[in-house]
Design a protein around this motif. Structure first.
Motif, short mmCIF file in Angstrom:
data_model
loop_
_atom_site.label_atom_id
_atom_site.label_comp_id
_atom_site.label_asym_id
_atom_site.label_seq_id
_atom_site.Cartn_x
_atom_site.Cartn_y
_atom_site.Cartn_z
N VAL A 167 -3.15 3.66 -6.76
CA VAL A 167 -4.56 3.44 -6.48
C VAL A 167 -5.41 4.03 -7.60
O VAL A 167 -5.19 5.18 -8.02
N ILE B 142 -10.17 1.88 -4.86
CA ILE B 142 -11.05 2.37 -3.80
C ILE B 142 -12.31 2.93 -4.46
O ILE B 142 -12.22 3.67 -5.45
N ALA C 184 -0.72 6.31 -2.44
CA ALA C 184 -1.51 6.06 -1.25
C ALA C 184 -1.77 7.33 -0.45
O ALA C 184 -2.84 7.49 0.14
N PHE D 35 -4.10 -0.96 -6.34
CA PHE D 35 -5.28 -1.05 -5.49
C PHE D 35 -6.42 -0.24 -6.11
O PHE D 35 -6.18 0.62 -6.97
N TRP E 244 0.83 -1.21 0.00
CA TRP E 244 0.00 0.00 0.00
C TRP E 244 0.87 1.26 0.00
O TRP E 244 0.57 2.25 -0.67
N ARG F 132 -9.96 -0.84 0.84
CA ARG F 132 -8.84 -1.08 -0.07
C ARG F 132 -9.00 -2.42 -0.76
O ARG F 132 -9.09 -3.47 -0.10
#
Length: 311
Positions: free
Chosen positions: A33, A84, A61, A82, A28, A69
């Motif tokens: 992201v 979101i 991040a 990742f 992370w 997440r």
């Protein structure tokens, strides 16, 4: 790889990392992201659209909004990715786009990231509570499962659906394919959209049996052969589209199911080419006719048939 546009991916899902809490915590910090706003139709930020060089906007991040997440995997450069589900941040020069209107123009890395993010976030958005117990659920396995207070887990599901381009088997410009207009589709700016026939695979049914049944139910046409062509995810909200082509006698009468299809007709390859160029107008109504968006497997099947004069 060649195939439907949303089947392209270079993302390594790295499933063995999903229960490695220590690795995920470090990933992370160094990862990227993608923010997907499911409440606004699954939009994400894309840069370079005007310059015809669209790229998915990924943030670090430290710039990511709060939210669950979801670990998507590792990209070809080894960067953890990742997702979101949250309102989109402000990024200068970026536009909010969906997979429908931009997916075919993204490179395999970004297409794979966006498709996976939209599908996974859509599932989470509808599974906040356990269907068994009604209890609230929480994310586990880095976003690939949810669990209730009693420890009962559930995993993302994909609904199989078939889509088929029915054609007459004739080569050359006069070969024809059968397309329908869904009764639920409104005309947009006076344009009427035609597409392949499609439907969900029912319980206890094979995909091939579903093709035969749906075509018969929707337009009353019997098929004489069919062939599997490929598949792609369609995360609206969570389908896997199984693509087929099938041959049929174009002299059969068309009998539409008005609840599903309000018009179906055979189009020549020449007419399909006109539809792609945006200049096919129905002589009786004066309405312009077009095809599905290029990110769809329907467009992929139609375009392949259009160029396949020898089949």
């Amino acid at each position: 790889m060649d195939g439907p546009p949303l089947a392209r991916t270079s993302l390594d899902r790295a499933a063995h990392r999903r229960q490695d809490a220590a690795w995920l915590a470090e990933a992370w910090k160094t990862g990227l992201v993608v923010v997907v706003d499911i409440a606004k139709g699954g939009r994400a930020l894309v840069s370079g659209v005007a310059a015809d060089d669209p790229r998915l906007v990924l943030v670090g991040a430290d710039a990511a909004p709060d939210g669950e997440r979801l670990f998507l995997g590792v990209d070809p450069a080894g960067v953890p990715i990742f997702a979101i589900d949250a309102p989109l941040p402000e990024v200068p020069g970026a536009e909010a786009r969906t997979l429908r209107d931009i997916g075919d123009r993204l490179d395999p890395r970004d297409a794979g990231i966006f498709t996976t993010a939209a599908a996974l976030a859509n599932w989470h958005a509808t599974h906040r509570y356990s269907p068994r117990s009604g209890q609230p659920t929480t994310v586990v396995e880095a976003g690939w499962s949810r669990v209730d207070a009693d420890g009962r887990q559930m995993w993302p599901r994909t609904d199989p659906a078939m889509i088929v381009l029915v054609h007459d088997g004739v080569s050359g410009p006069e070969g024809r394919c059968l397309l329908g207009h869904n009764a639920a589709w409104p005309a947009v700016d006076g344009v009427r959209r035609f597409s392949c026939l499609a439907g969900y695979v029912e319980p206890g049914e094979s995909a091939e049996a579903s093709v035969v049944r749906e075509v018969r139910e929707e337009v009353g046409v019997r098929l004489r052969s069919l062939r599997y062509e490929g598949s792609q995810s369609w995360p609206y909200p969570g389908s896997l589209m199984l693509g087929y082509t099938a041959e049929a006698d174009r002299d059969q009468p068309i009998t539409v199911d008005p609840e599903e299809i309000d018009e179906a007709r055979w189009f020549t390859r020449g007419q399909i080419a006109q539809m792609i160029d945006g200049d096919l107008v129905d002589g009786a109504s004066g309405v312009r006719m077009n095809l599905p968006m290029r990110a769809s497997i329907a467009f992929y099947l139609i375009e392949r048939w259009l160029g396949d004069f020898a089949r």
